[in-house]
Scaffold this motif. Structure first.
Motif, PDB file in Angstrom:
ATOM      1  N   GLN A 116      18.344  22.443  42.156  1.00  0.00           N
ATOM      2  CA  GLN A 116      18.749  23.808  41.605  1.00  0.00           C
ATOM      3  C   GLN A 116      18.968  23.894  40.283  1.00  0.00           C
ATOM      4  O   GLN A 116      19.007  25.070  39.536  1.00  0.00           O
ATOM      5  N   GLY A 117      19.123  22.868  39.701  1.00  0.00           N
ATOM      6  CA  GLY A 117      19.290  22.880  38.259  1.00  0.00           C
ATOM      7  C   GLY A 117      20.687  23.023  37.862  1.00  0.00           C
ATOM      8  O   GLY A 117      21.585  23.439  38.608  1.00  0.00           O
ATOM      9  N   ILE A 118      21.321  22.474  36.630  1.00  0.00           N
ATOM     10  CA  ILE A 118      22.516  22.596  36.305  1.00  0.00           C
ATOM     11  C   ILE A 118      22.701  23.263  34.885  1.00  0.00           C
ATOM     12  O   ILE A 118      21.935  22.700  34.068  1.00  0.00           O
ATOM     13  N   ILE A 119      23.550  24.264  34.854  1.00  0.00           N
ATOM     14  CA  ILE A 119      23.706  24.826  33.638  1.00  0.00           C
ATOM     15  C   ILE A 119      24.973  24.180  32.892  1.00  0.00           C
ATOM     16  O   ILE A 119      26.177  23.998  33.636  1.00  0.00           O
ATOM     17  N   HIS A 120      24.749  23.610  31.683  1.00  0.00           N
ATOM     18  CA  HIS A 120      26.079  23.091  30.897  1.00  0.00           C
ATOM     19  C   HIS A 120      27.200  23.849  30.837  1.00  0.00           C
ATOM     20  O   HIS A 120      28.327  23.502  30.850  1.00  0.00           O
ATOM     21  N   ARG A 121      27.015  25.140  30.317  1.00  0.00           N
ATOM     22  CA  ARG A 121      27.999  25.980  30.219  1.00  0.00           C
ATOM     23  C   ARG A 121      28.721  26.029  28.812  1.00  0.00           C
ATOM     24  O   ARG A 121      29.475  27.222  28.421  1.00  0.00           O
ATOM     25  N   ASP A 122      28.826  24.786  28.174  1.00  0.00           N
ATOM     26  CA  ASP A 122      29.786  25.058  26.843  1.00  0.00           C
ATOM     27  C   ASP A 122      28.931  24.032  25.757  1.00  0.00           C
ATOM     28  O   ASP A 122      29.686  23.063  25.456  1.00  0.00           O
ATOM     29  N   VAL A 123      27.858  24.489  25.372  1.00  0.00           N
ATOM     30  CA  VAL A 123      27.183  23.402  24.498  1.00  0.00           C
ATOM     31  C   VAL A 123      27.696  23.682  23.108  1.00  0.00           C
ATOM     32  O   VAL A 123      27.649  25.025  22.808  1.00  0.00           O
ATOM     33  N   LYS A 124      28.059  22.664  22.293  1.00  0.00           N
ATOM     34  CA  LYS A 124      28.702  23.010  21.102  1.00  0.00           C
ATOM     35  C   LYS A 124      28.536  21.593  20.367  1.00  0.00           C
ATOM     36  O   LYS A 124      28.608  20.600  21.059  1.00  0.00           O
ATOM     37  N   THR A 125      28.756  21.406  19.040  1.00  0.00           N
ATOM     38  CA  THR A 125      28.903  20.215  18.629  1.00  0.00           C
ATOM     39  C   THR A 125      29.891  19.372  18.863  1.00  0.00           C
ATOM     40  O   THR A 125      30.105  18.177  18.617  1.00  0.00           O
ATOM     41  N   THR A 126      31.200  19.875  19.576  1.00  0.00           N
ATOM     42  CA  THR A 126      32.372  19.105  19.592  1.00  0.00           C
ATOM     43  C   THR A 126      32.140  18.619  21.248  1.00  0.00           C
ATOM     44  O   THR A 126      32.696  17.630  21.535  1.00  0.00           O
ATOM     45  N   ASN A 127      31.107  19.106  21.849  1.00  0.00           N
ATOM     46  CA  ASN A 127      30.800  18.552  23.017  1.00  0.00           C
ATOM     47  C   ASN A 127      29.455  17.412  23.026  1.00  0.00           C
ATOM     48  O   ASN A 127      29.319  16.907  24.423  1.00  0.00           O
ATOM     49  N   ILE A 128      28.969  17.252  21.901  1.00  0.00           N
ATOM     50  CA  ILE A 128      27.799  16.442  21.974  1.00  0.00           C
ATOM     51  C   ILE A 128      28.546  15.085  21.309  1.00  0.00           C
ATOM     52  O   ILE A 128      28.951  15.195  19.972  1.00  0.00           O
ATOM     53  N   LEU A 129      28.529  14.108  22.030  1.00  0.00           N
ATOM     54  CA  LEU A 129      29.434  12.804  21.770  1.00  0.00           C
ATOM     55  C   LEU A 129      28.554  11.614  21.490  1.00  0.00           C
ATOM     56  O   LEU A 129      27.197  11.620  21.987  1.00  0.00           O
ATOM     57  N   LEU A 130      28.797  10.755  20.350  1.00  0.00           N
ATOM     58  CA  LEU A 130      28.100   9.886  20.143  1.00  0.00           C
ATOM     59  C   LEU A 130      28.526   8.275  20.344  1.00  0.00           C
ATOM     60  O   LEU A 130      29.699   8.344  19.973  1.00  0.00           O
ATOM     61  N   ASP A 131      27.629   7.430  20.684  1.00  0.00           N
ATOM     62  CA  ASP A 131      28.129   6.178  20.941  1.00  0.00           C
ATOM     63  C   ASP A 131      28.220   5.361  19.699  1.00  0.00           C
ATOM     64  O   ASP A 131      27.758   5.708  18.759  1.00  0.00           O
ATOM     65  N   GLU A 132      28.340   4.198  19.762  1.00  0.00           N
ATOM     66  CA  GLU A 132      28.182   3.131  18.846  1.00  0.00           C
ATOM     67  C   GLU A 132      26.803   2.921  18.009  1.00  0.00           C
ATOM     68  O   GLU A 132      26.958   2.895  16.636  1.00  0.00           O
ATOM     69  N   ASN A 133      25.968   3.586  18.725  1.00  0.00           N
ATOM     70  CA  ASN A 133      24.506   3.587  18.084  1.00  0.00           C
ATOM     71  C   ASN A 133      24.135   4.753  17.829  1.00  0.00           C
ATOM     72  O   ASN A 133      23.016   5.000  17.569  1.00  0.00           O
ATOM     73  N   PHE A 134      25.132   5.915  17.607  1.00  0.00           N
ATOM     74  CA  PHE A 134      24.822   7.356  17.246  1.00  0.00           C
ATOM     75  C   PHE A 134      23.846   7.837  18.269  1.00  0.00           C
ATOM     76  O   PHE A 134      23.031   8.775  18.182  1.00  0.00           O
ATOM     77  N   VAL A 135      23.843   7.467  19.418  1.00  0.00           N
ATOM     78  CA  VAL A 135      22.977   8.102  20.659  1.00  0.00           C
ATOM     79  C   VAL A 135      23.828   9.183  21.385  1.00  0.00           C
ATOM     80  O   VAL A 135      25.068   9.015  21.638  1.00  0.00           O
TER      81      VAL A 135
END
Length: 227
Positions: A53-72
Motif C-alpha cells: 500500500q505504500g507508507i507516507i512518512h508524514r513529517d519530513v524535516k531536517t530534525t527527523n533526518i538522523l545521521l549515524d557515526e558515518n553520516f549515513v
C-alpha cells in the motif's frame, strides 16, 4: 504498571539540521550534503514503494533526518498525521489528505534548507524570504528550479525521480572534482565575495569546501551561499 515505548537506533551525529545551521558543529561539504540527501531520498522512496500500500512518512524535516557515526542518513518515521509549519503540503489544507507527494513537498523544503543553510521559517528575514518554500516558489515560477514544491501534487516528481536527480548531481560533483586545474601561472584563487579583482562576477563558491558550485543543480541559485 505497564507502558508501551518506541526504541530507536542511536544515531551519534544527531539530526541533519544541526550540521547545516544553528550549531557550532563543523560545516558539511557539498558532496557530503548530497550523499545525505540521497540517503534520505532513498529511504522515502523505499517507504513509498516497498510495501503493497505504500507508507507516507508524514513529517519530513531536517530534525527527523538522523545521521549515524558515518553520516549515513536515516529518517524517523511518524505513525500519525503530523506535519510541521514550513514543511506541510499546501494541498493538504485543500483536500485534508496526505499522499506520497506530500512527502515530496516536505523533502523539497529540506533540499532548500541544505542548499541555503537556513531554517524553513526565519522571521528575521525580509517578508518575501521568511518562508523558505514560498521564496523558492518565486524561482520555480521563473522556470529555474525543480518541481518538488509545486502547489499541486500531480505536478511534483515522485521520490524515485528526485532520487535519480540527486544521484546524477552527485555524479556531476564527483566528475568535476576529478578535473585537475591547469598548471598555469595565470590561474588564480576565486574570492569569496563573488567578484574578481576588476569587479566582474565570478562563479559562486561554497565557503565551506572551497569548491566551485558549477553543477546545473545549483547554477540558478549559486549566489546564495550557505554555511
Amino acid at each position: 504498571m505497564s507502558e508501551m515505548i518506541l526504541v530507536y537506533e542511536y544515531m551519534s551525529n544527531g539530526p541533519l539540521r544541526d550540521h547545516i545551521y544553528g550549531s557550532n558543529l563543523p560545516h558539511l561539504p557539498w558532496k557530503q550534503r548530497l550523499e545525505i540527501c540521497i540517503g534520505a531520498a532513498r529511504g522515502l522512496h523505499y517507504l513509498h514503494t516497498g510495501a503493497a500500500q505504500g507508507i507516507i512518512h508524514r513529517d519530513v524535516k531536517t530534525t527527523n533526518i538522523l545521521l549515524d557515526e558515518n553520516f549515513v542518513a536515516k529518517t524517523h518515521v511518524s505513525t500519525a498525521v503530523k506535519g510541521s509549519f514550513g514543511y506541510l503540503d499546501p494541498e493538504y489544507f485543500r483536500r485534508q489528505q496526505l499522499t506520497e507527494k506530500s512527502d515530496v513537498y516536505s523533502f523539497g523544503v529540506v533540499l532548500f534548507e541544505v542548499i541555503c543553510a537556513r531554517p524553513a521559517i526565519n522571521p528575521a528575514l525580509p517578508r518575501d524570504q521568511v518562508n523558505l518554500a514560498e521564496w523558492a516558489l518565486q524561482w520555480h515560477r521563473k522556470g529555474m528550479l525543480e518541481k518538488c514544491l509545486a502547489d499541486y501534487g500531480v505536478d511534483r516528481p515522485s521520490m524515485g525521480d528526485v532520487l535519480w536527480n540527486l544521484e546524477y548531481s552527485l555524479q556531476l560533483q564527483e566528475a568535476s572534482s576529478q578535473i585537475e586545474p591547469p598548471e598555469d601561472k595565470s590561474t588564480k584563487l576565486i574570492p569569496l565575495d563573488g567578484k574578481d579583482s576588476d569587479g566582474s562576477p565570478t562563479a559562486p563558491v561554497d565557503d565551506n569546501s572551497g569548491e566551485t558550485v558549477s553543477s546545473p543543480l545549483f547554477s540558478q541559485i549559486g549566489g546564495f551561499q550557505g554555511r
